[in-house]
Motif scaffolding. Structure first.
Motif, PDB file in Angstrom:
ATOM      1  N   TRP A  62       1.017  -1.274   0.075  1.00  0.00           N
ATOM      2  CA  TRP A  62      -0.010   0.102   0.024  1.00  0.00           C
ATOM      3  C   TRP A  62       0.809   1.257  -0.159  1.00  0.00           C
ATOM      4  CZ3 TRP A  62      -5.038   0.814  -0.800  1.00  0.00           C
ATOM      5  CH2 TRP A  62      -5.549   2.069  -0.486  1.00  0.00           C
ATOM      6  N   ASP A  63       2.014   1.179   0.791  1.00  0.00           N
ATOM      7  CA  ASP A  63       2.734   2.402   0.859  1.00  0.00           C
ATOM      8  C   ASP A  63       3.672   2.738  -0.283  1.00  0.00           C
ATOM      9  OD1 ASP A  63       1.325   3.159   3.188  1.00  0.00           O
ATOM     10  OD2 ASP A  63       2.742   2.053   4.542  1.00  0.00           O
ATOM     11  N   THR A  64       3.855   1.731  -0.965  1.00  0.00           N
ATOM     12  CA  THR A  64       5.105   1.799  -2.196  1.00  0.00           C
ATOM     13  C   THR A  64       4.900   3.161  -2.853  1.00  0.00           C
ATOM     14  OG1 THR A  64       5.420  -0.463  -2.122  1.00  0.00           O
ATOM     15  CG2 THR A  64       6.060   0.872  -4.140  1.00  0.00           C
ATOM     16  N   PRO A  65       3.585   3.637  -3.482  1.00  0.00           N
ATOM     17  CA  PRO A  65       3.576   4.704  -4.385  1.00  0.00           C
ATOM     18  C   PRO A  65       4.237   5.978  -3.543  1.00  0.00           C
ATOM     19  CG  PRO A  65       1.506   3.667  -4.345  1.00  0.00           C
ATOM     20  CD  PRO A  65       2.421   2.844  -3.351  1.00  0.00           C
ATOM     21  N   ARG A  66       4.053   6.136  -2.240  1.00  0.00           N
ATOM     22  CA  ARG A  66       4.461   7.159  -1.342  1.00  0.00           C
ATOM     23  C   ARG A  66       5.951   7.215  -1.059  1.00  0.00           C
ATOM     24  NH1 ARG A  66      -0.584   9.237   2.624  1.00  0.00           N
ATOM     25  NH2 ARG A  66      -1.995   9.960   0.761  1.00  0.00           N
ATOM     26  N   GLU A  67       6.390   6.199  -1.349  1.00  0.00           N
ATOM     27  CA  GLU A  67       7.952   5.672  -1.014  1.00  0.00           C
ATOM     28  C   GLU A  67       8.661   5.565  -2.232  1.00  0.00           C
ATOM     29  OE1 GLU A  67       7.797   2.559   1.601  1.00  0.00           O
ATOM     30  OE2 GLU A  67       6.838   3.607   3.226  1.00  0.00           O
ATOM     31  N   GLY A  68       8.463   6.173  -3.325  1.00  0.00           N
ATOM     32  CA  GLY A  68       9.338   6.379  -4.452  1.00  0.00           C
ATOM     33  C   GLY A  68       8.687   5.559  -5.609  1.00  0.00           C
ATOM     34  N   GLY A  69       7.784   4.884  -5.359  1.00  0.00           N
ATOM     35  CA  GLY A  69       7.187   4.103  -6.510  1.00  0.00           C
ATOM     36  C   GLY A  69       8.007   2.729  -6.627  1.00  0.00           C
ATOM     37  N   ARG A  70       7.545   2.313  -7.885  1.00  0.00           N
ATOM     38  CA  ARG A  70       8.563   0.987  -8.437  1.00  0.00           C
ATOM     39  C   ARG A  70       8.807   1.287  -9.771  1.00  0.00           C
ATOM     40  NH1 ARG A  70       6.001  -2.274  -5.551  1.00  0.00           N
ATOM     41  NH2 ARG A  70       4.221  -2.715  -7.045  1.00  0.00           N
ATOM     42  N   ARG A  71       9.660   1.916 -10.198  1.00  0.00           N
ATOM     43  CA  ARG A  71       9.798   2.414 -11.717  1.00  0.00           C
ATOM     44  C   ARG A  71      10.628   1.123 -12.559  1.00  0.00           C
ATOM     45  NH1 ARG A  71      11.387   7.259 -10.989  1.00  0.00           N
ATOM     46  NH2 ARG A  71      12.073   7.815 -13.402  1.00  0.00           N
ATOM     47  N   GLY A 159       6.184   3.619 -14.565  1.00  0.00           N
ATOM     48  CA  GLY A 159       6.646   4.751 -15.253  1.00  0.00           C
ATOM     49  C   GLY A 159       7.271   5.752 -14.592  1.00  0.00           C
ATOM     50  N   GLY A 160       7.428   5.557 -13.348  1.00  0.00           N
ATOM     51  CA  GLY A 160       8.241   6.933 -12.391  1.00  0.00           C
ATOM     52  C   GLY A 160       7.111   7.733 -11.834  1.00  0.00           C
ATOM     53  N   LEU A 161       5.729   7.337 -11.874  1.00  0.00           N
ATOM     54  CA  LEU A 161       4.793   8.146 -11.243  1.00  0.00           C
ATOM     55  C   LEU A 161       4.593   7.978  -9.760  1.00  0.00           C
ATOM     56  CD1 LEU A 161       2.633   7.703 -14.409  1.00  0.00           C
ATOM     57  CD2 LEU A 161       3.180  10.058 -13.414  1.00  0.00           C
ATOM     58  N   ILE A 162       4.337   9.215  -9.018  1.00  0.00           N
ATOM     59  CA  ILE A 162       4.056   9.005  -7.819  1.00  0.00           C
ATOM     60  C   ILE A 162       2.825  10.043  -7.348  1.00  0.00           C
ATOM     61  CG2 ILE A 162       6.487   8.804  -7.086  1.00  0.00           C
ATOM     62  CD1 ILE A 162       6.721  11.598  -6.168  1.00  0.00           C
ATOM     63  N   PRO A 163       2.119   9.811  -6.145  1.00  0.00           N
ATOM     64  CA  PRO A 163       0.960  10.470  -5.861  1.00  0.00           C
ATOM     65  C   PRO A 163       1.411  12.056  -5.710  1.00  0.00           C
ATOM     66  CG  PRO A 163       1.136   8.460  -4.564  1.00  0.00           C
ATOM     67  CD  PRO A 163       2.456   8.637  -5.190  1.00  0.00           C
ATOM     68  N   SER A 164       0.516  12.963  -5.926  1.00  0.00           N
ATOM     69  CA  SER A 164       0.740  14.255  -5.839  1.00  0.00           C
ATOM     70  C   SER A 164       0.264  14.866  -4.535  1.00  0.00           C
ATOM     71  CB  SER A 164      -0.093  15.283  -6.876  1.00  0.00           C
ATOM     72  OG  SER A 164      -1.343  14.887  -6.719  1.00  0.00           O
ATOM     73  N   ASP A 165       1.061  14.364  -3.479  1.00  0.00           N
ATOM     74  CA  ASP A 165       0.823  14.851  -2.136  1.00  0.00           C
ATOM     75  C   ASP A 165       2.038  15.094  -1.396  1.00  0.00           C
ATOM     76  OD1 ASP A 165       1.757  12.198  -1.244  1.00  0.00           O
ATOM     77  OD2 ASP A 165      -0.199  11.356  -1.418  1.00  0.00           O
ATOM     78  N   LYS A 166       2.116  15.852  -0.499  1.00  0.00           N
ATOM     79  CA  LYS A 166       3.413  16.345   0.219  1.00  0.00           C
ATOM     80  C   LYS A 166       4.012  15.136   0.722  1.00  0.00           C
ATOM     81  CE  LYS A 166       4.764  19.115   4.276  1.00  0.00           C
ATOM     82  NZ  LYS A 166       4.390  20.183   5.399  1.00  0.00           N
ATOM     83  N   GLU A 167       3.548  14.156   1.186  1.00  0.00           N
ATOM     84  CA  GLU A 167       4.220  13.061   2.064  1.00  0.00           C
ATOM     85  C   GLU A 167       5.100  12.230   0.853  1.00  0.00           C
ATOM     86  OE1 GLU A 167       1.048  13.520   2.173  1.00  0.00           O
ATOM     87  OE2 GLU A 167       0.841  14.027   4.188  1.00  0.00           O
ATOM     88  N   SER A 168       4.565  12.126  -0.384  1.00  0.00           N
ATOM     89  CA  SER A 168       5.230  11.563  -1.458  1.00  0.00           C
ATOM     90  C   SER A 168       6.504  12.504  -1.810  1.00  0.00           C
ATOM     91  CB  SER A 168       4.446  11.182  -2.588  1.00  0.00           C
ATOM     92  OG  SER A 168       3.441  10.418  -2.196  1.00  0.00           O
ATOM     93  N   ALA A 169       6.331  13.383  -2.082  1.00  0.00           N
ATOM     94  CA  ALA A 169       7.344  14.557  -2.496  1.00  0.00           C
ATOM     95  C   ALA A 169       8.620  14.661  -1.426  1.00  0.00           C
ATOM     96  CB  ALA A 169       6.858  15.910  -2.838  1.00  0.00           C
ATOM     97  N   SER A 170       7.960  14.567  -0.057  1.00  0.00           N
ATOM     98  CA  SER A 170       8.943  14.777   0.883  1.00  0.00           C
ATOM     99  C   SER A 170       9.844  13.623   1.119  1.00  0.00           C
ATOM    100  CB  SER A 170       8.243  15.029   2.273  1.00  0.00           C
ATOM    101  OG  SER A 170       7.638  16.419   2.165  1.00  0.00           O
ATOM    102  N   TYR A 171       9.468  12.450   0.656  1.00  0.00           N
ATOM    103  CA  TYR A 171      10.065  11.054   1.016  1.00  0.00           C
ATOM    104  C   TYR A 171      11.354  11.205  -0.059  1.00  0.00           C
ATOM    105  CZ  TYR A 171      11.227   6.229   0.825  1.00  0.00           C
ATOM    106  OH  TYR A 171      11.720   4.989   0.837  1.00  0.00           O
TER     107      TYR A 171
END
Length: 335
Positions: A62-71, A159-171
C-alpha cells in the motif's frame, strides 16, 4: 461538416505512431476504469484467485507509491514511447546543468489536457532525459486517486509516477544523496480547463505549496515551460463564469479530476475525435533557482520565492517564445 479521411497511402511509420498514441490516450482516459472492472469481474469467475492474491499483495504494498514507487527501466525505455515522441514530435531542451548531488522540485507548465510533454519527457527515456541530465531521476506527480486503482497503480508506478501529495514528494526530497527531481504540474487538473490553442493562462498565483515544500527541503526550483502543450486539442468554449465552467469546477471539487470537453482528430479521419493533433511540443527546462533550507519558512519567505519563481518562468517563456512561433505580443497570464 465534410469529413476528411486519412489517405490509404499513409506510411507504416506514421501508422505505428498513431497506434502508439492511441494506446497512450486510452491509458490516460480509460485504463484505470478497465482495471477496476477487471479486478471485480475476476472475482465471479474461476480465476477469482487472481484478484484475491492481488488484493493481499496490494494491502502489503500500500505505501510503495508514497515511497518513491517502483519504476521499470524496461517499460520507460520501450520502443512504443519513441513512436509517441515522433507522432507530435516532442523534444526536451536543456538550458542549464542540474547537479546530481542536489535534489530538485521541477514546476511543469502548462498542464495541457493530457500532460503529453510532461509524461513523455519525464516518465520515458524517449526524449533523452538520462543523457541530458545524468544522475538525475525524475518523478512525475499524479493525482493520488489513480494509485487506488488495482493493476493500474503498478503500471503508472513503473513509469516513475508518484502521488501528488506532500508525503510522497517529501520522501524523495529528504534523500541527502541527491539526484531526485520531483516534477509537479503546478496548475493541476483545474488548469486543463483553460487548455486550448493559443492560450497562455497559468493557474499559479495562489499555488504556493510547492514553494514551501522546496524551502523545507532545500530543493532547488526549476521552472519548465512546454511550448505546444495547449495546441494538441480544441475545447468547448467555457469562459470563467459561464454555466459550463461552473459545472466543471463543481465536478472537479467533488471528484478531484477536471473534465475538459476536448476534441481533436480521429484515427482514420482528421475531422473529430479524441486523438491529439500532430503538433510539435518543445519542453524547455530552465535554470535552477537556489533555495535555502528552512523547515519553518515564514509566509513572507514563501511569497518572495514564489514571486521570483514566476519571474524566472516568465523570463524563460519570453526568451524562447519567438523560436516556436508565439507572437511577440503574447505573454503569460497568471491567475
Amino acid at each position: 461538416m465534410a469529413i476528411e479521411f486519412a489517405p490509404r497511402s499513409v506510411p507504416l511509420e506514421r501508422r505505428l505512431q498513431t497506434v502508439a498514441v492511441l494506446q497512450w490516450v486510452y491509458s490516460f482516459l480509460a485504463l484505470a476504469q478497465t482495471c477496476i472492472i477487471l479486478f471485480f469481474a475476476l472475482l465471479f469467475t474461476r480465476f477469482w484467485i487472481i484478484s484475491v492474491l492481488y488484493g493481499i499483495w496490494w494491502f502489503t504494498d500500500w505505501d510503495t507509491p508514497r515511497e518513491g514507487g517502483r519504476r521499470s527501466p524496461f517499460l520507460q525505455n520501450h520502443a512504443v514511447w519513441r513512436y509517441v515522441r515522433d507522432y507530435f514530435p516532442i523534444k526536451l531542451v536543456k538550458t542549464a546543468d542540474l547537479d546530481p548531488r542536489q535534489n530538485y522540485l521541477i514546476g511543469f507548465h502548462p498542464h495541457g489536457v493530457l500532460v503529453a510533454g510532461g509524461f513523455t519527457n519525464f516518465c520515458t527515456y524517449a526524449t533523452g532525459f538520462p543523457e541530458l541530465f545524468p544522475g538525475i531521476t525524475p518523478y512525475l506527480m499524479m493525482l493520488p486517486l489513480w494509485f487506488r486503482a488495482p493493476f493500474f497503480r503498478d503500471y503508472i508506478m513503473a513509469g516513475g509516477l508518484i502521488p501528488s501529495d506532500k508525503e510522497s514528494a517529501s520522501y524523495l526530497l529528504r534523500d541527502k544523496k541527491g539526484g531526485k527531481a520531483v516534477v509537479v504540474a503546478v496548475g493541476g487538473a483545474p488548469e486543463s480547463l483553460d487548455a486550448r490553442p493559443g492560450a497562455f493562462t497559468l493557474l499559479i498565483k495562489n499555488r504556493k505549496g510547492f514553494i514551501r515544500l522546496a524551502i523545507q527541503h532545500g530543493a532547488s526550483l526549476v521552472p519548465v515551460f512546454s511550448f505546444g502543450e495547449n495546441e494538441l486539442f480544441d475545447q468547448v468554449d467555457n469562459p470563467r463564469g459561464s454555466f459550463l465552467r461552473k459545472m466543471q469546477e463543481r465536478l472537479q471539487k467533488m471528484m478531484g479530476v477536471a473534465l475538459p470537453l476536448f476534441h481533436a482528430r480521429g484515427v482514420f479521419q482528421y475531422s473529430f475525435g479524441l486523438m491529439p493533433y500532430r503538433r510539435p511540443i518543445h519542453t524547455i527546462v530552465g535554470k535552477p533557482i537556489k533555495v535555502t533550507e528552512n523547515m519553518t519558512p515564514s509566509d513572507e519567505e514563501v511569497d518572495k520565492l514564489h514571486k521570483l519563481y514566476m519571474e524566472e518562468l516568465s523570463e524563460l517563456f519570453e526568451e524562447h517564445k519567438t523560436q516556436f512561433n508565439v507572437p511577440a505580443d503574447k505573454h503569460l497570464s497568471f491567475v
